[in-house]
Design a protein around this motif. Structure first.
Motif, PDB file in Angstrom:
ATOM      1  N   GLY A 143       0.810  -1.201   0.000  1.00  0.00           N
ATOM      2  CA  GLY A 143       0.000   0.000   0.000  1.00  0.00           C
ATOM      3  C   GLY A 143       0.851   1.262   0.000  1.00  0.00           C
ATOM      4  N   CYS A 185       0.836   4.839   1.658  1.00  0.00           N
ATOM      5  CA  CYS A 185       0.209   5.396   2.857  1.00  0.00           C
ATOM      6  C   CYS A 185       0.618   6.851   3.048  1.00  0.00           C
ATOM      7  N   ARG A 186      -0.210   7.589   3.797  1.00  0.00           N
ATOM      8  CA  ARG A 186       0.158   8.980   4.091  1.00  0.00           C
ATOM      9  C   ARG A 186       1.423   9.049   4.950  1.00  0.00           C
ATOM     10  N   SER A 187       1.709   7.993   5.699  1.00  0.00           N
ATOM     11  CA  SER A 187       2.977   7.972   6.433  1.00  0.00           C
ATOM     12  C   SER A 187       4.158   7.947   5.465  1.00  0.00           C
ATOM     13  N   ASP A 188       3.990   7.283   4.306  1.00  0.00           N
ATOM     14  CA  ASP A 188       5.018   7.351   3.271  1.00  0.00           C
ATOM     15  C   ASP A 188       5.184   8.793   2.787  1.00  0.00           C
ATOM     16  N   GLU A 203       3.657  -1.262   3.862  1.00  0.00           N
ATOM     17  CA  GLU A 203       2.393  -1.995   3.947  1.00  0.00           C
ATOM     18  C   GLU A 203       2.404  -3.212   3.009  1.00  0.00           C
ATOM     19  N   CYS A 262      -0.764  -0.676   7.171  1.00  0.00           N
ATOM     20  CA  CYS A 262      -0.619   0.228   8.311  1.00  0.00           C
ATOM     21  C   CYS A 262      -1.960   0.828   8.702  1.00  0.00           C
ATOM     22  N   ARG A 263      -2.730   1.293   7.748  1.00  0.00           N
ATOM     23  CA  ARG A 263      -3.908   2.095   8.072  1.00  0.00           C
ATOM     24  C   ARG A 263      -5.036   1.289   8.702  1.00  0.00           C
ATOM     25  N   GLY A 305      -7.224   7.175   4.047  1.00  0.00           N
ATOM     26  CA  GLY A 305      -7.173   5.727   4.208  1.00  0.00           C
ATOM     27  C   GLY A 305      -7.424   5.264   5.627  1.00  0.00           C
ATOM     28  N   VAL A 306      -6.756   5.889   6.608  1.00  0.00           N
ATOM     29  CA  VAL A 306      -6.937   5.445   7.990  1.00  0.00           C
ATOM     30  C   VAL A 306      -8.307   5.848   8.513  1.00  0.00           C
ATOM     31  N   SER A 328     -10.846   3.479   7.099  1.00  0.00           N
ATOM     32  CA  SER A 328     -10.675   2.211   7.807  1.00  0.00           C
ATOM     33  C   SER A 328     -11.379   2.258   9.152  1.00  0.00           C
ATOM     34  N   VAL A 334      -7.539   3.693  -0.505  1.00  0.00           N
ATOM     35  CA  VAL A 334      -6.209   3.097  -0.407  1.00  0.00           C
ATOM     36  C   VAL A 334      -5.712   2.745  -1.814  1.00  0.00           C
TER      37      VAL A 334
END
Length: 355
Positions: free
Chosen positions: A36, A38-41, A65, A154-155, A182-183, A186, A347
């Motif tokens: 995935g 992710c916004r953390s990326d 992810e 992750c999310r 995404g999170v 979720s 996502v």
């Protein structure tokens, strides 16, 4: 092998050939089938986190992810074999510290953060190394696709841990979710599966529509109301029992706290940007008078993945419903750039790594 490497913050990742990983004695190498985005990326790509000593280094392979198939096994590994299909948590515990032994490997002080630290190159690559595999490798149930597990990534599992383990969310409770990325989506889907009544908040009509499809009982368009907490209190007849900041800006964090009823619980999932630099002003007197709780939540302990896989097998939750786009490795930079102005939805998952 091909991998997407961070060469300069905020600039396109370099998709290039790098040396494939070799397993440490306690680790395995996984052929990545899906990962995935992710916004953390995005935070790592932008160079955020320096204020918390959490900045991804230049030269890092991002991506945290993943799911895939084991292709090489270290000499000390006993529970994982070549050919096993596994999911990889991003918060990698060493399996030996007191936190790991007590089921909290997501906060292992000796652990590694997959895709964010040089000691743990990430999974925007054809192969990825998983350390302490006997503790961290999560076998995939039959019939569960790597794509859907990457969406869980992750999310989804972060939202599950936040609602099922950190907050005391019960059936019939009101859950407010601030931010429908995404999170956030979720959290909406999981809250609905856990029997909560869900209010979703965002400024994007299509994201609010997606939240309704995933189980939201009500939505609030934050761009059309003067006071988001007041609207949530009207909808929920007094305020949320549990509220989640799934974005990580000062406004959504404060709105989340202010929308709670007495003895309510706030859960912080979104990470701040360089605007807040990890600091948000909170109404501490109000929190004391109303006995409000403020929880941090990070990932999910590897030991609790079975709960989530069980819900996937019974159909109670379906991370695959959140997948909006499948992309190739060379598309990752464009998809990260799209997150800057919140132009992504749901996502997005990398499913092709040779291009």
């Amino acid at each position: 092998m091909r991998a997407a490497v961070l060469r300069e913050y905020g600039e396109p990742l370099a998709v290039e050939d790098v040396d494939p990983p070799e397993p440490e004695p306690h680790g395995v190498v996984v052929d990545v089938e899906a990962c995935g985005i992710c916004r953390s990326d995005w935070h790592a790509w932008m160079g955020h986190g320096e204020w918390a000593d959490d900045q991804a280094p230049i030269g890092q392979v991002l991506g945290h992810e993943p799911a895939g198939r084991v292709v090489a096994v270290g000499d000390e590994v006993r529970e994982v074999a070549t050919g096993d299909r596994v999911a990889l948590p991003f918060n990698l515990g060493d399996g030996t510290c007191p936190h790991c032994r007590n089921g909290h490997g997501n906060v292992c002080p000796n652990g590694r953060a997959l895709g964010f630290q040089s000691a743990a190159p990430g999974a925007f690559a054809e192969e990825v190394h998983l350390p302490w595999a006997d503790y961290n490798a999560m076998p995939l149930p039959d019939g569960v696709s790597a794509r859907d597990v990457a969406a869980l990534g992750c999310r989804f599992m972060t939202a599950f841990h936040a609602l099922a383990h950190r907050a005391d969310l019960g059936g019939g409770d009101w859950l407010a979710v601030h931010g429908c990325g995404g999170v956030g989506l979720s959290a909406v889907h999981i809250g609905d599966a856990l029997g909560a009544r869900v209010v979703a908040v965002d400024v994007n009509e299509s994201k609010l529509s997606r939240a309704t499809e995933l189980g939201a009982d009500a939505v609030v368009d934050a761009s059309e109301v003067d006071r988001v907490p007041k609207e949530i209190k009207i909808v929920s007849d007094g305020g949320a029992h549990v509220s989640v900041d799934a974005l990580g800006v000062a406004e959504t964090c404060r709105n989340s706290v202010f929308c709670l009823r007495r003895r309510g619980e706030h859960v912080q999932l979104g990470l701040t940007t360089d605007e807040e630099k990890g600091e948000v002003s909170l109404p501490t007197d109000r929190m004391a008078h109303m006995e409000l709780s403020f929880h941090g939540s990070r990932g999910m302990p590897p030991t609790r993945y079975g709960e989530l896989f069980g819900l996937m097998q019974t159909g109670d939750v379906d991370p695959g419903k959140l997948v909006s786009k499948e992309v190739v490795l060379s598309d990752v930079s464009d998809r990260l750039a799209a997150m800057t102005n919140y132009e992504t939805e749901g996502v997005e998952v990398v499913t092709e790594f040779a291009n």
